[in-house]
Structures are given as structure tokens and as C-alpha cells.
Design a protein around this motif. Structure first.
Motif, PDB file in Angstrom:
ATOM      1  N   LEU A 101      25.201 -29.016  37.923  1.00 27.32           N
ATOM      2  CA  LEU A 101      25.796 -28.484  36.678  1.00 27.32           C
ATOM      3  C   LEU A 101      27.225 -29.063  36.513  1.00 27.32           C
ATOM      4  O   LEU A 101      27.954 -29.079  37.310  1.00 27.32           O
ATOM      5  CB  LEU A 101      25.824 -27.058  36.698  1.00 27.32           C
ATOM      6  CG  LEU A 101      24.294 -26.632  37.275  1.00 27.32           C
ATOM      7  CD1 LEU A 101      24.563 -25.039  37.060  1.00 27.32           C
ATOM      8  CD2 LEU A 101      23.447 -26.688  36.142  1.00 27.32           C
ATOM      9  N   LYS A 102      27.462 -29.387  35.020  1.00 25.45           N
ATOM     10  CA  LYS A 102      29.012 -29.647  34.790  1.00 25.45           C
ATOM     11  C   LYS A 102      29.158 -28.985  33.554  1.00 25.45           C
ATOM     12  O   LYS A 102      28.379 -28.832  32.599  1.00 25.45           O
ATOM     13  CB  LYS A 102      28.878 -31.382  34.589  1.00 25.45           C
ATOM     14  CG  LYS A 102      30.045 -31.730  33.753  1.00 25.45           C
ATOM     15  CD  LYS A 102      30.978 -32.070  35.123  1.00 25.45           C
ATOM     16  CE  LYS A 102      32.396 -32.922  34.523  1.00 25.45           C
ATOM     17  NZ  LYS A 102      33.121 -33.319  35.734  1.00 25.45           N
ATOM     18  N   ILE A 103      30.353 -28.444  33.384  1.00 25.03           N
ATOM     19  CA  ILE A 103      30.817 -27.638  32.375  1.00 25.03           C
ATOM     20  C   ILE A 103      32.352 -28.383  32.018  1.00 25.03           C
ATOM     21  O   ILE A 103      33.216 -28.413  32.706  1.00 25.03           O
ATOM     22  CB  ILE A 103      31.087 -26.203  32.514  1.00 25.03           C
ATOM     23  CG1 ILE A 103      29.721 -25.588  32.726  1.00 25.03           C
ATOM     24  CG2 ILE A 103      31.678 -25.527  31.114  1.00 25.03           C
ATOM     25  CD1 ILE A 103      29.625 -24.303  33.081  1.00 25.03           C
ATOM     26  N   ILE A 104      32.595 -28.584  30.761  1.00 25.78           N
ATOM     27  CA  ILE A 104      33.695 -29.107  30.245  1.00 25.78           C
ATOM     28  C   ILE A 104      34.428 -28.117  29.226  1.00 25.78           C
ATOM     29  O   ILE A 104      33.686 -27.778  28.224  1.00 25.78           O
ATOM     30  CB  ILE A 104      33.680 -30.574  29.743  1.00 25.78           C
ATOM     31  CG1 ILE A 104      33.269 -31.466  30.545  1.00 25.78           C
ATOM     32  CG2 ILE A 104      34.920 -30.877  29.289  1.00 25.78           C
ATOM     33  CD1 ILE A 104      32.921 -33.021  29.954  1.00 25.78           C
ATOM     34  N   ALA A 105      35.605 -27.446  29.738  1.00 28.23           N
ATOM     35  CA  ALA A 105      36.168 -26.327  28.887  1.00 28.23           C
ATOM     36  C   ALA A 105      36.563 -27.041  27.701  1.00 28.23           C
ATOM     37  O   ALA A 105      36.828 -28.208  27.304  1.00 28.23           O
ATOM     38  CB  ALA A 105      37.343 -25.956  29.636  1.00 28.23           C
ATOM     39  N   GLY A 106      36.920 -26.122  26.796  1.00 25.95           N
ATOM     40  CA  GLY A 106      37.069 -26.295  25.439  1.00 25.95           C
ATOM     41  C   GLY A 106      38.646 -27.260  25.228  1.00 25.95           C
ATOM     42  O   GLY A 106      38.793 -28.224  24.316  1.00 25.95           O
ATOM     43  N   GLU A 135      25.088 -27.164  42.774  1.00 29.72           N
ATOM     44  CA  GLU A 135      26.397 -27.774  42.600  1.00 29.72           C
ATOM     45  C   GLU A 135      27.097 -27.658  41.242  1.00 29.72           C
ATOM     46  O   GLU A 135      26.092 -27.822  40.339  1.00 29.72           O
ATOM     47  CB  GLU A 135      26.277 -29.223  43.241  1.00 29.72           C
ATOM     48  CG  GLU A 135      26.383 -29.411  44.564  1.00 29.72           C
ATOM     49  CD  GLU A 135      26.627 -30.638  45.259  1.00 29.72           C
ATOM     50  OE1 GLU A 135      27.365 -31.349  44.542  1.00 29.72           O
ATOM     51  OE2 GLU A 135      25.863 -31.010  46.038  1.00 29.72           O
ATOM     52  N   LEU A 136      28.255 -27.258  41.222  1.00 31.35           N
ATOM     53  CA  LEU A 136      28.865 -27.015  39.809  1.00 31.35           C
ATOM     54  C   LEU A 136      30.375 -27.458  39.697  1.00 31.35           C
ATOM     55  O   LEU A 136      30.986 -27.496  40.664  1.00 31.35           O
ATOM     56  CB  LEU A 136      29.119 -25.580  39.631  1.00 31.35           C
ATOM     57  CG  LEU A 136      29.635 -24.977  38.504  1.00 31.35           C
ATOM     58  CD1 LEU A 136      29.107 -25.137  37.094  1.00 31.35           C
ATOM     59  CD2 LEU A 136      30.070 -23.473  38.577  1.00 31.35           C
ATOM     60  N   PHE A 192      26.915 -23.996  46.383  1.00 31.53           N
ATOM     61  CA  PHE A 192      26.437 -22.355  46.931  1.00 31.53           C
ATOM     62  C   PHE A 192      25.006 -22.331  47.019  1.00 31.53           C
ATOM     63  O   PHE A 192      24.133 -22.999  46.309  1.00 31.53           O
ATOM     64  CB  PHE A 192      27.253 -21.260  46.198  1.00 31.53           C
ATOM     65  CG  PHE A 192      26.929 -21.276  44.918  1.00 31.53           C
ATOM     66  CD1 PHE A 192      25.899 -20.565  44.127  1.00 31.53           C
ATOM     67  CD2 PHE A 192      27.806 -21.881  43.745  1.00 31.53           C
ATOM     68  CE1 PHE A 192      25.524 -20.595  42.732  1.00 31.53           C
ATOM     69  CE2 PHE A 192      27.775 -22.003  42.445  1.00 31.53           C
ATOM     70  CZ  PHE A 192      26.507 -21.297  42.033  1.00 31.53           C
ATOM     71  N   GLN A 193      24.738 -21.629  47.815  1.00 30.07           N
ATOM     72  CA  GLN A 193      23.017 -21.074  47.925  1.00 30.07           C
ATOM     73  C   GLN A 193      22.937 -19.897  47.097  1.00 30.07           C
ATOM     74  O   GLN A 193      23.329 -18.791  47.488  1.00 30.07           O
ATOM     75  CB  GLN A 193      22.674 -20.880  49.306  1.00 30.07           C
ATOM     76  CG  GLN A 193      21.271 -20.661  49.625  1.00 30.07           C
ATOM     77  CD  GLN A 193      20.607 -22.092  49.476  1.00 30.07           C
ATOM     78  OE1 GLN A 193      20.890 -22.952  50.065  1.00 30.07           O
ATOM     79  NE2 GLN A 193      19.561 -22.086  48.840  1.00 30.07           N
TER      80      GLN A 193
END
Length: 423
Positions: A101-106, A135-136, A192-193
Motif C-alpha cells: 500500500l502507498k499513501i501520499i499525503a495532501g 507493507e505500507l 506488519f502481520q
């Protein structure tokens, strides 16, 4: 309790309640996503006046937008500055297929750590039958005002989640980013699991584990300083001297000393660790003009502030620090079992010669109260309640609204969790 997919009536929350800031939004949306519970928040961040303003900020929008996509939610009011938010999730955590997962903040001032706090409860229950890890990566700020820092997450929160709930999170600071100075996004990485389907979050220790003087016998203090190079040496000296006076004989360990590369970027974290594994963190982000001060004078001011805060924190005789207490509440509420992370009286004294709180008879007596079933007093949860900071009392209220089977006792010092799981 196993998750039910029956239609639910939206829970109405007044965003001015208690702390009345972003914490209320993060917790409410996190637990709404876990339980597929529709919510409506009015007066979002209604207690935030002045330059911080009210309404949603960019980091709230980034976190909730990710939850909207993950849960197939209907949403209204999801925009920066919005004072009302309707969030109606439909898919449970176990429906999440992606493991990367991928998050791009504002923007670069949006805290990656607050985004992580908002989505982690959902991801914790997003396990699959294969037991695949998640995975993040989150891009945004890593050292931002009004947020925990990456260093606090790394040195205090995540180690405590591992000790108290068996939650193991690998993590890495890939790039640091501040809200002041040249603007760019940083990056944190976590692996993490998640819990497998049908599995509950379980406390690792008995809720009434005896507390003794040894729990408050300090072993060492870990120090992080992120400051301009001109401040590094004088601040190290000031911290070493002040800590030696407050905690004689305790080992001092500089774990991170880094050039912040800008005169307005100054961050210090102290983490005290006891011989039995307890830890307390206090930090300070200096954000005032200092051009008229010498490096020595500024270092003395920063050191005096953060060292005194740590001393007073340990003097409360709590088994967690003020900030950690409110950050554990979500996990207490989700867990299958009873937990207790009380903090003591702020008027309690500390014997600095032995590095342990004084008046231990009172300490042991207060924990004895927690052990006796016939002294359990059920708390009313219709408004913020219990001991602790306004953040802590507000967090208890929010989780009680979203997870009505949670039970709190003795001014919020004891929690019987909702035993959330998914088939």
C-alpha cells in the motif's frame, strides 16, 4: 464480537466534544471502517480556532480517502476545510486484497504518523488465510507540530504495542520531512502481520499484573536531538547535565543526533526506560524565534523544558506516559480481554536519589484497588470521562460510541474490550 453486515443507523458525533480536534475524527473514522458503522461528524475540529482553524485538514482527507476506497464507502464532505463529514463504509477489513500500500499525503505538512494512526486499526484486521504481511508506505511530514514524531512512534508507541498486545511492526524512516523550512514530502515504511480471519487482538499480560518499586527504577534515558549543527554540542551538554541532576546515576544514551539543516527545525525527544521494560517519552519541538539567543542559552532553555517535563511525567507514577495513554485506547477497545494502563497523581513526588517515585505505599495501594473485583465501578460513557488528559477522556468517549460493548471501570483505568474479529 464478530462483525455483522446488517444495515446500521449512522452514529452522530459532535466534533466539538472534549478535545474537539483531529483526534476525534481519526478515531471515529478508524473504528467506523473496522466495524462498517456509518458515522456523521458535525462541527469537525470545532474547538480549533485561530491559525489552526476548524474543519478537515489535508492529512484527515488523505487518511479518510484511503479508508473510503478500502471500504467501498459512501462519503460526503470529504474536502479540506469541510465542517461536516458523512462516512458510510460497507466492506470489512478482510475484503482488502492488496498487501502493498502507498499513501501520499495532501502536502508536506501532513503528518504521516497521524495518517498511520487513522488507518492502522483497519489494516490490523485485514489479514488473509495465507497469513501474508502488509507493507505500507506513507509520504508526508515526519516531524510536524501537533503530531507524534517518527521517533516517538519508533521508540515508544510501537515497542509498547508489541509488549502489551503482541503487535510487531517493522519500520523505517526513509526520508525525513518537516513542516518548516524548504518543503518536500518525507516517507515512512512499515511492515506488519495483520490478524488472521477469526483472530482477536489479545493482551499479552494480565491486566492486574503487580506493580512494584522496580517498575520505576530507571535504567537509562534515550535521547534524540534533531537540531541545527550549531546547537548539537551545547544541547548534548545541557541535556547530560540536567538529566544527571534529575536522575543521578542513570545511563544517558544519545540514539539519534542529526543535523536538521534549518534554523527553525529543532526537535528533542527523551525516552526513559525502567529496569522492567516500562518507558515514558517526552518531547519538545521548539518553534520560536531565537536569533537573539546564543546556542548555549537556547540549548539550556530546550533542555530545561524537556527534562523537567520528563521528570514530572515519571513523578505521576503512571505505567504509561500522557500521550501513550490516549494512543493505546483504540487497541484496548478492540481487544479481547481486560487491560489497564493507569497514570498516577500529578502531585506525586519523586525521589531522585533512588530514581523511583516516593510514597510507594500509595502507589501500591492505588493498584490494589484495581485488583479487587468488588471495587469495580462501571463508568458512564455518554461524554468524555475518566482520568487523564482531554485527549484521553475524549478517546474513551469516541471508542465507546463506536464500540458499545466496550466496558470501562474505575475512571477509565480498566477496559473490557469488544473482542472484535471477522469470520
Amino acid at each position: 464480537m464478530e462483525h455483522s453486515m446488517k444495515p446500521k443507523k449512522p452514529i452522530q458525533l459532535d466534533g466539538r466534544t472534549g478535545e474537539g480536534g483531529g483526534q476525534l475524527v481519526r478515531i471515529a473514522c478508524a473504528l467506523a471502517a473496522v466495524t462498517s458503522q456509518p458515522i456523521r461528524i458535525d462541527h469537525v475540529r470545532g474547538n480549533r480556532k485561530g491559525h489552526r482553524g476548524g474543519g478537515l485538514k489535508a492529512q484527515h482527507v488523505s487518511a479518510v480517502q484511503w479508508l473510503v476506497e478500502a471500504t467501498g464507502a459512501e462519503v460526503d464532505g470529504l474536502a479540506v476545510g469541510s465542517h461536516t463529514l458523512d462516512f458510510k463504509p460497507s466492506l470489512p477489513p478482510t475484503a482488502l486484497k492488496s498487501r502493498n500500500l502507498k499513501i501520499i499525503a495532501g502536502n508536506s505538512a501532513s503528518s504521516t504518523l497521524l495518517i498511520f494512526q487513522a488507518i492502522f486499526p483497519f489494516l490490523l484486521f485485514a489479514g488473509n488465510e495465507n497469513g501474508d504481511p502488509i507493507e505500507l508506505e506513507i509520504d508526508g511530514g515526519t516531524n510536524v507540530s501537533f503530531s507524534l514524531s517518527y521517533e516517538y512512534l519508533d521508540q515508544v508507541l510501537l515497542p509498547t504495542l508489541q509488549d502489551k498486545f503482541g503487535i510487531t511492526v517493522e519500520r523505517q524512516l526513509k526520508k525525513r520531512a518537516w513542516a518548516v523550512g524548504p518543503q518536500f514530502r518525507g516517507c515512512i515504511w512499515l511492515r506488519f502481520q495483520p490478524l488472521r480471519p477469526g483472530q482477536c487482538l489479545k493482551p499479552e499480560e494480565p491486566w492486574n499484573k503487580p506493580v512494584s518499586t522496580e517498575d520505576f527504577n530507571l535504567k537509562k534515558v534515550d535521547i534524540t536531538i534533531l537540531v541545527p549543527s550549531a546547537l548539537r554540542e551545547p544541547l548534548q551538554n545541557a541535556l547530560a547535565n540536567d538529566l544527571d541532576q534529575l536522575f543521578p546515576g542513570v545511563d544517558i544514551n544519545f540514539v539519534v543526533t542529526e543535523d536538521s539543516r534549518h534554523d527553525a527545525r529543532m526537535y528533542t525527544l527523551l525516552v526513559a526506560r525502567s529496569r522492567t521494560g516500562l518507558r515514558w517519552g517526552r518531547d519538545y519541538m521548539y518553534n520560536r524565534a531565537w536569533k537573539k539567543k546564543t546556542p548555549e542559552a537556547l540549548s539550556a532553555e530546550i533542555s530545561r523544558k524537556v527534562c523537567r517535563d520528563l521528570f514530572e511525567e515519571i513523578s505521576t507514577r503512571g505505567i504509561v506516559d500522557e500521550h501513550l495513554q490516549d494512543q493505546l485506547i483504540v487497541f484496548q477497545a478492540l481487544a479481547d480481554g481486560r487491560t489497564s494502563f493507569p497514570r498516577g497523581s500529578e502531585s506525586a513526588g519523586t525521589n531522585t536519589q533512588s530514581n523511583t517515585p516516593s510514597d510507594l505505599d500509595d502507589l501500591e495501594g492505588s493498584f490494589e484497588d484495581l485488583k479487587l473485583e468488588d471495587r469495580m465501578r462501571r463508568d458512564k460513557s455518554h461524554e468524555p470521562f475518566g482520568e487523564g488528559s482531554t485527549h484521553t477522556t475524549t478517546a474513551r468517549w469516541v471508542v465507546s460510541e463506536l464500540l458499545p460493548t466496550v466496558r470501562w471501570y474505575n475512571k477509565g483505568t480498566i477496559c473490557d474490550g469488544a473482542a472484535v474479529s471477522f469470520p
